[in-house]
Design a protein around this motif. Structure first.
Motif, PDB file in Angstrom:
ATOM      1  N   LEU A  82       0.817  -1.201   0.000  1.00  0.00           N
ATOM      2  CA  LEU A  82       0.000   0.000   0.000  1.00  0.00           C
ATOM      3  C   LEU A  82       0.858   1.261   0.000  1.00  0.00           C
ATOM      4  O   LEU A  82       1.899   1.319   0.662  1.00  0.00           O
ATOM      5  CB  LEU A  82      -0.942   0.002   1.209  1.00  0.00           C
ATOM      6  CG  LEU A  82      -1.970  -1.126   1.226  1.00  0.00           C
ATOM      7  CD1 LEU A  82      -2.826  -1.048   2.487  1.00  0.00           C
ATOM      8  CD2 LEU A  82      -2.849  -1.102  -0.020  1.00  0.00           C
ATOM      9  N   ASP A 109      -7.857  16.310  -4.582  1.00  0.00           N
ATOM     10  CA  ASP A 109      -7.753  14.931  -4.122  1.00  0.00           C
ATOM     11  C   ASP A 109      -7.998  14.798  -2.623  1.00  0.00           C
ATOM     12  O   ASP A 109      -8.447  13.752  -2.148  1.00  0.00           O
ATOM     13  CB  ASP A 109      -6.352  14.372  -4.407  1.00  0.00           C
ATOM     14  CG  ASP A 109      -5.993  14.414  -5.868  1.00  0.00           C
ATOM     15  OD1 ASP A 109      -6.663  13.730  -6.655  1.00  0.00           O
ATOM     16  OD2 ASP A 109      -5.036  15.149  -6.231  1.00  0.00           O
ATOM     17  N   ASP A 120     -10.345   7.531  -4.864  1.00  0.00           N
ATOM     18  CA  ASP A 120      -9.414   7.556  -3.729  1.00  0.00           C
ATOM     19  C   ASP A 120      -9.390   8.918  -3.027  1.00  0.00           C
ATOM     20  O   ASP A 120      -8.380   9.299  -2.431  1.00  0.00           O
ATOM     21  CB  ASP A 120      -8.001   7.176  -4.169  1.00  0.00           C
ATOM     22  CG  ASP A 120      -7.438   8.115  -5.241  1.00  0.00           C
ATOM     23  OD1 ASP A 120      -8.139   9.087  -5.640  1.00  0.00           O
ATOM     24  OD2 ASP A 120      -6.297   7.900  -5.688  1.00  0.00           O
ATOM     25  N   ARG A 180     -10.039  11.886  -0.294  1.00  0.00           N
ATOM     26  CA  ARG A 180      -9.911  11.885   1.160  1.00  0.00           C
ATOM     27  C   ARG A 180     -10.509  13.169   1.736  1.00  0.00           C
ATOM     28  O   ARG A 180     -10.188  14.281   1.277  1.00  0.00           O
ATOM     29  CB  ARG A 180      -8.437  11.799   1.580  1.00  0.00           C
ATOM     30  CG  ARG A 180      -7.724  10.521   1.146  1.00  0.00           C
ATOM     31  CD  ARG A 180      -8.165   9.338   1.995  1.00  0.00           C
ATOM     32  NE  ARG A 180      -7.471   8.116   1.621  1.00  0.00           N
ATOM     33  CZ  ARG A 180      -7.943   7.222   0.747  1.00  0.00           C
ATOM     34  NH1 ARG A 180      -9.116   7.437   0.165  1.00  0.00           N
ATOM     35  NH2 ARG A 180      -7.266   6.132   0.475  1.00  0.00           N
ATOM     36  N   GLY A 205     -15.043   4.998  -3.028  1.00  0.00           N
ATOM     37  CA  GLY A 205     -13.637   5.002  -2.627  1.00  0.00           C
ATOM     38  C   GLY A 205     -13.221   6.263  -1.898  1.00  0.00           C
ATOM     39  O   GLY A 205     -12.034   6.453  -1.612  1.00  0.00           O
ATOM     40  N   THR A 257     -13.054   8.421   1.412  1.00  0.00           N
ATOM     41  CA  THR A 257     -13.150   8.243   2.853  1.00  0.00           C
ATOM     42  C   THR A 257     -13.384   9.591   3.533  1.00  0.00           C
ATOM     43  O   THR A 257     -12.890  10.625   3.080  1.00  0.00           O
ATOM     44  CB  THR A 257     -11.886   7.602   3.444  1.00  0.00           C
ATOM     45  OG1 THR A 257     -10.770   8.497   3.289  1.00  0.00           O
ATOM     46  CG2 THR A 257     -11.580   6.280   2.769  1.00  0.00           C
ATOM     47  N   PRO A 294      -2.955   7.395   0.752  1.00  0.00           N
ATOM     48  CA  PRO A 294      -3.617   6.384  -0.078  1.00  0.00           C
ATOM     49  C   PRO A 294      -3.788   5.060   0.664  1.00  0.00           C
ATOM     50  O   PRO A 294      -4.796   4.367   0.483  1.00  0.00           O
ATOM     51  CB  PRO A 294      -2.666   6.244  -1.275  1.00  0.00           C
ATOM     52  CG  PRO A 294      -1.992   7.573  -1.367  1.00  0.00           C
ATOM     53  CD  PRO A 294      -1.809   8.023   0.053  1.00  0.00           C
ATOM     54  N   SER A 353      -7.053   3.567   3.090  1.00  0.00           N
ATOM     55  CA  SER A 353      -8.273   3.388   2.306  1.00  0.00           C
ATOM     56  C   SER A 353      -9.380   2.657   3.046  1.00  0.00           C
ATOM     57  O   SER A 353     -10.535   2.675   2.597  1.00  0.00           O
ATOM     58  CB  SER A 353      -7.943   2.634   1.008  1.00  0.00           C
ATOM     59  OG  SER A 353      -7.182   1.466   1.293  1.00  0.00           O
ATOM     60  N   PHE A 354      -9.086   2.010   4.173  1.00  0.00           N
ATOM     61  CA  PHE A 354     -10.112   1.287   4.918  1.00  0.00           C
ATOM     62  C   PHE A 354     -10.428   1.952   6.252  1.00  0.00           C
ATOM     63  O   PHE A 354     -11.125   1.392   7.086  1.00  0.00           O
ATOM     64  CB  PHE A 354      -9.699  -0.178   5.130  1.00  0.00           C
ATOM     65  CG  PHE A 354     -10.858  -1.128   5.235  1.00  0.00           C
ATOM     66  CD1 PHE A 354     -11.800  -1.224   4.219  1.00  0.00           C
ATOM     67  CD2 PHE A 354     -11.001  -1.941   6.342  1.00  0.00           C
ATOM     68  CE1 PHE A 354     -12.871  -2.096   4.314  1.00  0.00           C
ATOM     69  CE2 PHE A 354     -12.078  -2.828   6.453  1.00  0.00           C
ATOM     70  CZ  PHE A 354     -13.012  -2.912   5.435  1.00  0.00           C
ATOM     71  N   ASN A 371     -12.583   4.719   7.552  1.00  0.00           N
ATOM     72  CA  ASN A 371     -13.707   5.506   7.033  1.00  0.00           C
ATOM     73  C   ASN A 371     -14.744   5.670   8.134  1.00  0.00           C
ATOM     74  O   ASN A 371     -15.165   4.692   8.754  1.00  0.00           O
ATOM     75  CB  ASN A 371     -14.328   4.793   5.829  1.00  0.00           C
ATOM     76  CG  ASN A 371     -15.286   5.672   5.054  1.00  0.00           C
ATOM     77  OD1 ASN A 371     -15.157   6.901   5.052  1.00  0.00           O
ATOM     78  ND2 ASN A 371     -16.247   5.061   4.386  1.00  0.00           N
TER      79      ASN A 371
END
Length: 259
Positions: free
Chosen positions: A7, A92, A142, A144, A185, A187, A238, A241-242, A244
């Motif tokens: 990752l 982003d 992706d 954020r 995707g 978060t 990045p 990602s999990f 959230n």
């Protein structure tokens, strides 16, 4: 040596919007993201402060632009995001840090004016910025979002209900966004700072700060803005990602302490 992990922990080249970037946690966050290679848009109503933040970034070779924006002005928010796109590219990363600290007893004259002003900046502006950036954030799967709340978002102090309600609202907004946007995707997480040395706490006498910290904070001190910024950085990687819908306390143990 070859890496065993897969990752990505780099935000180099990503475009980050940081509100309230003229000082305190916003400035620290803008600096840290720039240090990590992000292209930073420093939004603030304080043009001189935003320019100082950007000047420090560009002086060391970073990429940043200052954008004057009144968070209570819906149109100004849309214009600011359009300018960011034009100068840096699609967004982003969105850091909703800007806020005002104001409270009043619920029976005070002028209470409803305080209520409206605080909710507009601390909560409605965060929603509007998310909406203004949403297509960008969704485009690559992706995006954020980090919304800065407060320990007042999970507890309460007397004579402070406008601020407390606004920060509870930030936590609720964050969780709702996490549920709604996770499928794309994107978060959304919240950071809840405790007592931090910023302009909001600048008028508190040093003796009072020390007394409060000894009595209420297990770390026995006020925090530094960069200590909050480092957690914010972790949430926008990045690789995060999990993560959230999380509500992360940065308070030296304040909330863990029972009395």
């Amino acid at each position: 040596m070859a890496r065993l992990s897969r990752l990505n922990r780099s935000i180099a080249g990503r475009v980050a919007v940081v509100t309230g970037a003229a000082s305190g946690m916003g400035r620290a966050t803008a600096w840290l993201l720039a240090d990590e290679g992000a292209k930073v848009a420093a939004l603030d109503v304080n043009s001189d402060g935003a320019s100082e933040t950007v000047g420090a970034i560009t002086e060391v070779g970073g990429t940043a632009t200052a954008v004057v924006c009144d968070m209570a002005d819906h149109l100004a928010i849309e214009q600011a995001v359009a300018r960011v796109r034009a100068e840096l590219g699609p967004v982003d990363i969105l850091i909703n840090n800007a806020g005002v600290a104001a409270g009043a007893p619920v029976d005070a004259a002028g209470y409803e004016d305080v209520w409206a002003a605080v909710l507009e900046v601390n909560l409605a502006a965060q929603m509007r910025l998310v909406r203004a950036c949403l297509d960008d954030l969704k485009r690559n799967g992706d995006g954020r979002i980090v919304n800065v709340a407060s320990t007042e978002g999970i507890m309460a102090t007397s004579h402070n209900s406008p601020y407390t309600v606004s920060k509870h609202g930030v936590v609720g907004l964050t969780r709702a966004l996490a549920v709604e946007l996770g499928q794309y995707g994107v978060t959304a997480n919240a950071v809840c700072p405790g007592p931090i040395r910023t302009a909001m706490t600048g008028d508190i006498p040093e003796e009072a700060k020390e007394k409060y910290a000894r009595r209420r904070v297990p770390a026995r001190r006020y925090g530094d803005p960069e200590e909050v910024a480092q957690i914010t950085l972790s949430l926008v990687l990045p690789a995060a990602s999990f993560i959230n819908g999380a509500v992360v306390l940065v308070d030296g143990g304040l909330h863990a302490k029972s009395n």
